[in-house]
Design a protein around this motif. Structure first.
Motif, PDB file in Angstrom:
ATOM      1  N   HIS A   1     109.374 -26.737  15.503  1.00 15.42           N
ATOM      2  CA  HIS A   1     108.714 -27.625  16.370  1.00 15.42           C
ATOM      3  C   HIS A   1     107.523 -27.020  16.860  1.00 15.42           C
ATOM      4  O   HIS A   1     106.716 -27.703  17.154  1.00 15.42           O
ATOM      5  CB  HIS A   1     109.750 -27.807  17.561  1.00 15.42           C
TER       6      HIS A   1
ATOM      7  N   SER B   1     106.937 -33.127  15.124  1.00 13.26           N
ATOM      8  CA  SER B   1     107.710 -34.247  14.503  1.00 13.26           C
ATOM      9  C   SER B   1     109.269 -33.862  14.316  1.00 13.26           C
ATOM     10  O   SER B   1     109.518 -33.048  13.420  1.00 13.26           O
ATOM     11  CB  SER B   1     107.076 -34.754  13.105  1.00 13.26           C
ATOM     12  N   THR B   2     110.178 -34.444  14.932  1.00 12.31           N
ATOM     13  CA  THR B   2     111.548 -34.107  14.605  1.00 12.31           C
ATOM     14  C   THR B   2     112.062 -34.347  13.014  1.00 12.31           C
ATOM     15  O   THR B   2     112.794 -33.444  12.710  1.00 12.31           O
ATOM     16  CB  THR B   2     112.506 -34.860  15.695  1.00 12.31           C
ATOM     17  N   ALA B   3     111.628 -35.537  12.570  1.00 15.87           N
ATOM     18  CA  ALA B   3     112.050 -35.723  11.224  1.00 15.87           C
ATOM     19  C   ALA B   3     111.514 -34.929  10.332  1.00 15.87           C
ATOM     20  O   ALA B   3     112.084 -34.120   9.257  1.00 15.87           O
ATOM     21  CB  ALA B   3     111.496 -37.154  10.835  1.00 15.87           C
ATOM     22  N   TRP B   4     110.346 -34.354  10.514  1.00 19.29           N
ATOM     23  CA  TRP B   4     109.447 -33.073   9.567  1.00 19.29           C
ATOM     24  C   TRP B   4     110.374 -31.881   9.846  1.00 19.29           C
ATOM     25  O   TRP B   4     110.807 -31.181   8.836  1.00 19.29           O
ATOM     26  CB  TRP B   4     108.058 -32.996  10.189  1.00 19.29           C
TER      27      TRP B   4
ATOM     28  N   LEU C   1     107.133 -39.004   6.242  1.00 19.32           N
ATOM     29  CA  LEU C   1     107.067 -39.398   7.747  1.00 19.32           C
ATOM     30  C   LEU C   1     106.563 -40.789   7.867  1.00 19.32           C
ATOM     31  O   LEU C   1     105.763 -41.347   7.190  1.00 19.32           O
ATOM     32  CB  LEU C   1     105.986 -38.500   8.385  1.00 19.32           C
ATOM     33  N   THR C   2     107.304 -41.639   8.721  1.00 19.40           N
ATOM     34  CA  THR C   2     106.931 -42.821   9.122  1.00 19.40           C
ATOM     35  C   THR C   2     105.870 -42.811  10.147  1.00 19.40           C
ATOM     36  O   THR C   2     105.385 -41.936  10.691  1.00 19.40           O
ATOM     37  CB  THR C   2     108.238 -43.648   9.691  1.00 19.40           C
TER      38      THR C   2
ATOM     39  N   ASP D   1     106.905 -41.224  13.223  1.00 17.59           N
ATOM     40  CA  ASP D   1     107.075 -39.777  13.087  1.00 17.59           C
ATOM     41  C   ASP D   1     105.680 -39.286  13.140  1.00 17.59           C
ATOM     42  O   ASP D   1     105.557 -37.962  13.794  1.00 17.59           O
ATOM     43  CB  ASP D   1     107.640 -39.550  11.785  1.00 17.59           C
TER      44      ASP D   1
ATOM     45  N   GLU E   1     104.716 -38.969  16.724  1.00 14.95           N
ATOM     46  CA  GLU E   1     105.422 -38.205  17.458  1.00 14.95           C
ATOM     47  C   GLU E   1     104.669 -36.773  17.127  1.00 14.95           C
ATOM     48  O   GLU E   1     104.563 -35.783  17.917  1.00 14.95           O
ATOM     49  CB  GLU E   1     106.919 -38.146  16.959  1.00 14.95           C
ATOM     50  N   ALA E   2     104.535 -36.226  15.770  1.00 11.51           N
ATOM     51  CA  ALA E   2     103.635 -35.263  15.621  1.00 11.51           C
ATOM     52  C   ALA E   2     102.195 -35.109  16.259  1.00 11.51           C
ATOM     53  O   ALA E   2     101.965 -34.204  16.694  1.00 11.51           O
ATOM     54  CB  ALA E   2     103.638 -35.132  13.942  1.00 11.51           C
TER      55      ALA E   2
ATOM     56  N   ARG F   1      97.868 -37.771   8.124  1.00  6.29           N
ATOM     57  CA  ARG F   1      98.854 -37.201   7.576  1.00  6.29           C
ATOM     58  C   ARG F   1      98.443 -36.013   6.596  1.00  6.29           C
ATOM     59  O   ARG F   1      99.061 -35.144   6.582  1.00  6.29           O
ATOM     60  CB  ARG F   1      99.383 -38.148   6.547  1.00  6.29           C
TER      61      ARG F   1
END
Length: 170
Positions: A25, A30-33, A60-61, A64, A67-68, A147
């Motif tokens: 983190h 990004s939690t998904a990453w 990542l969407t 996501d 969030e990042a 990205r």
């Protein structure tokens, strides 16, 4: 030639899930990453960690990515007391920060998120040129540039994490 893993890479590999999530983190919000990168542990080489990061970034969407991006301060206003933020924006002279902050806020108004660029090694003039060039981009184009930039930032931060013998990857 296989050498012993870097100290930070060994720490990431050995960390319990919550500790690994916390380390990752610090690299990317990004939690998904973070979950995707943690799931592929253990890593023998930093290049394997980079490959996992790149694959996670590609997946990542838009949510996501938002969030990042939320974990990054605006260009021109490094987070006070944050060594990572200060180092990454270190190429921006104090007298350039106000103009970059104003341009960044205009970008944020247009795109709904902070202007994200891999600022490590970049000058204020270079960042300003990128801001001016990107402010008019459509949403899809800008999302893919973000990205790519986020992927560069993550690689730099992961490299620091992998080499660090300390708990703090900054």
């Amino acid at each position: 030639m296989t050498s012993s893993p870097l100290p930070g890479l060994s720490r990431l590999n050995a960390a319990a899930a919550p500790a690994a999530a916390a380390l990752l983190h610090e690299v990317c919000s990004s939690t998904a990453w973070g979950a995707a990168v943690a799931a592929r542990r253990p890593y023998e080489r930093v290049e394997d960690l980079f490959a996992a990061s790149d694959a996670a970034m590609a997946a990542l969407t838009p949510a996501d990515l938002r969030e990042a991006m939320a974990g990054h301060p605006p260009i021109g206003r490094p987070t006070p007391g944050d060594a990572t933020s200060a180092r990454e924006q270190g190429g921006v002279a104090q007298d350039e920060r106000a103009e970059l902050l104003d341009l960044g806020l205009a970008y944020q108004e247009r795109h709904g998120h902070v202007f994200l660029i891999c600022a490590t090694g970049a000058t204020g003039a270079g960042i300003k040129a990128a801001l001016e060039a990107r402010i008019g981009n459509d949403e899809d184009t800008e999302r893919e540039i973000v990205r790519t930039e986020l992927g560069k930032i993550n690689r730099i931060r992961l490299g620091r994490l992998a080499e660090s013998a300390q708990e703090d990857p900054s």
